[in-house]
Design an enzyme around this catalytic site. Sequence first.
Site, PDB file in Angstrom:
ATOM      1  N   GLY A  86       0.741  -0.916   0.185  1.00  0.00           N
ATOM      2  CA  GLY A  86       0.007   0.093  -0.087  1.00  0.00           C
ATOM      3  C   GLY A  86       1.300   1.136  -0.263  1.00  0.00           C
ATOM      4  O   GLY A  86       2.163   1.185   0.877  1.00  0.00           O
ATOM      5  N   ALA A 106       1.036   2.775   3.727  1.00  0.00           N
ATOM      6  CA  ALA A 106       1.869   2.298   4.414  1.00  0.00           C
ATOM      7  C   ALA A 106       3.516   2.701   3.854  1.00  0.00           C
ATOM      8  O   ALA A 106       3.954   2.508   4.707  1.00  0.00           O
ATOM      9  CB  ALA A 106       1.142   1.007   4.738  1.00  0.00           C
ATOM     10  N   THR A 140      10.758  11.138 -11.315  1.00  0.00           N
ATOM     11  CA  THR A 140      12.032   9.393 -10.957  1.00  0.00           C
ATOM     12  C   THR A 140      11.904   9.309 -12.149  1.00  0.00           C
ATOM     13  O   THR A 140      10.496   8.828 -12.520  1.00  0.00           O
ATOM     14  CB  THR A 140      11.213   8.517  -9.422  1.00  0.00           C
ATOM     15  OG1 THR A 140       9.860   8.487  -9.572  1.00  0.00           O
ATOM     16  CG2 THR A 140      11.127   9.328  -8.493  1.00  0.00           C
ATOM     17  N   GLY A 187      13.405   5.975 -12.794  1.00  0.00           N
ATOM     18  CA  GLY A 187      14.023   4.225 -12.847  1.00  0.00           C
ATOM     19  C   GLY A 187      15.338   4.548 -13.041  1.00  0.00           C
ATOM     20  O   GLY A 187      16.303   5.465 -12.406  1.00  0.00           O
ATOM     21  N   ASP A 202      13.931  -5.823  -7.536  1.00  0.00           N
ATOM     22  CA  ASP A 202      12.193  -5.873  -7.768  1.00  0.00           C
ATOM     23  C   ASP A 202      12.031  -4.533  -7.468  1.00  0.00           C
ATOM     24  O   ASP A 202      12.453  -3.408  -6.621  1.00  0.00           O
ATOM     25  CB  ASP A 202      11.379  -6.601  -6.454  1.00  0.00           C
ATOM     26  CG  ASP A 202      10.224  -5.630  -6.275  1.00  0.00           C
ATOM     27  OD1 ASP A 202       9.597  -5.617  -7.416  1.00  0.00           O
ATOM     28  OD2 ASP A 202       9.068  -6.618  -5.256  1.00  0.00           O
ATOM     29  N   ASP A 223       7.352   4.863  -3.380  1.00  0.00           N
ATOM     30  CA  ASP A 223       7.330   5.366  -2.142  1.00  0.00           C
ATOM     31  C   ASP A 223       8.607   5.163  -0.802  1.00  0.00           C
ATOM     32  O   ASP A 223       8.864   6.019  -0.949  1.00  0.00           O
ATOM     33  CB  ASP A 223       6.604   3.448  -1.766  1.00  0.00           C
ATOM     34  CG  ASP A 223       5.197   3.546  -2.056  1.00  0.00           C
ATOM     35  OD1 ASP A 223       4.603   4.921  -2.775  1.00  0.00           O
ATOM     36  OD2 ASP A 223       4.739   1.991  -2.321  1.00  0.00           O
ATOM     37  N   ARG A 235      15.618  -5.717  -3.044  1.00  0.00           N
ATOM     38  CA  ARG A 235      15.003  -6.293  -2.640  1.00  0.00           C
ATOM     39  C   ARG A 235      13.614  -6.614  -2.788  1.00  0.00           C
ATOM     40  O   ARG A 235      13.089  -5.789  -3.279  1.00  0.00           O
ATOM     41  CB  ARG A 235      15.260  -6.060  -1.343  1.00  0.00           C
ATOM     42  CG  ARG A 235      16.086  -5.518  -0.509  1.00  0.00           C
ATOM     43  CD  ARG A 235      16.496  -4.747   1.310  1.00  0.00           C
ATOM     44  NE  ARG A 235      17.248  -4.218   1.520  1.00  0.00           N
ATOM     45  CZ  ARG A 235      18.033  -3.284   2.492  1.00  0.00           C
ATOM     46  NH1 ARG A 235      16.639  -3.142   3.196  1.00  0.00           N
ATOM     47  NH2 ARG A 235      18.717  -2.867   2.678  1.00  0.00           N
TER      48      ARG A 235
HETATM   49  O1  RIB Z   1       3.415   1.375  -4.852  1.00  0.00           O
HETATM   50  C1  RIB Z   1       3.366   0.085  -4.720  1.00  0.00           C
HETATM   51  C2  RIB Z   1       2.539  -0.337  -3.698  1.00  0.00           C
HETATM   52  O2  RIB Z   1       1.346   0.003  -5.085  1.00  0.00           O
HETATM   53  C3  RIB Z   1       2.333  -1.609  -3.524  1.00  0.00           C
HETATM   54  O3  RIB Z   1       2.547  -2.032  -2.445  1.00  0.00           O
HETATM   55  C4  RIB Z   1       1.015  -1.683  -3.520  1.00  0.00           C
HETATM   56  O4  RIB Z   1       0.297  -2.187  -2.504  1.00  0.00           O
HETATM   57  C5  RIB Z   1       0.294  -0.808  -4.322  1.00  0.00           C
HETATM   58  O5  RIB Z   1      -1.158  -0.130  -3.627  1.00  0.00           O
END
Ligand code: RIB
Length: 306
Positions: free
Chosen positions: A39, A42, A220, A222, A246, A252, A285
């Site tokens: 998310g 989060a 951003t 890449g 990954d 985020d 990771r």
């Molecule tokens: O940015 C990545 C997130 O996008 C993932 O963790 C997924 O839950 C989506 O919300």
Amino acid sequence: MGKVYVAGSINMDVVATTTRYPRLGETVPGKAVVFLPGGKGANQAVAAARLGAQTALIGRLGRDSFGADLRTFLAGQRVDLQHVQESENAPTGVAMITIADRDNAIVVVAGANAEVGLADIGGPVLRPGDVLVSQLEIPPQTIAAFFARGRSSGARTILNPAPAIEIDRGLFALADLVILNETELATFAHRPLQEEASLAEIAGAARALRTHVDQVICVTIGKRGALALVGAETFCLAAGEVEVVDTTGAGDCFTGAVAAELARGRPIRDALQFANIAASICVQRMGAGPSMPSLEEVTTAQGRQI
Ligand code: RIB
């Protein structure tokens, strides 16, 4: 030192790895499946907390086992969860993620995230020096009210307009800083940016997106790093050469890291550089939430660069 408040989504990421994406109507064998905390909201809160900022998350979970697991994970990262409510009927948000050839494709089912409303963002006492962060996986009108509250309290606001959905342009005007990727930039600036668009094209689109002159726009890009408009200046941050496992959650990580740095009073250019290094660790990771680096990891990597 200010506090970071992230209003945003909390999802369980169901991650399947495979060798290539299926075509429409096709089934391909997967290699593995894992359930990982995610998310965008989060993830950004975890990044800021692991990077040393006092961080509170504002959001919603369902009354289900995913919700319970996510609460345990987030509490373990020292994210303040007093503003995370449980929805009566909606389930915890879920993201179905397919990873092939180190890239990802994601389908998100919002569930309880769609219920984050004005009552949720009204709780925290906001102060000058605080940094407010949001993305587009909770209702945009909630984000607008959250940012309006923050600005009237003297806090700074960071919008990460992801995923790129239809929103009122007025939301951008409430952001002191906008952090987005090239695809999102193309959508919101209405510029058809091709893959590997030139830095001049990206800068032009970023300028078109800017709603006020003192707004910082950071794109951003890449493995090419990031490009930022800060005042009259445009500057580029090169990405380090790393082994990518990954990329889920890298944006985020970048956003949470900028928020953490701004909350401890660092200048914006330093914050962006720090975030660029943090994101380069995250991509090495698997997963989103669990792959956020610690402050020590970033400062050690920074030391190696000097
Ligand atoms: O940015 C990545 C997130 O996008 C993932 O963790 C997924 O839950 C989506 O919300």
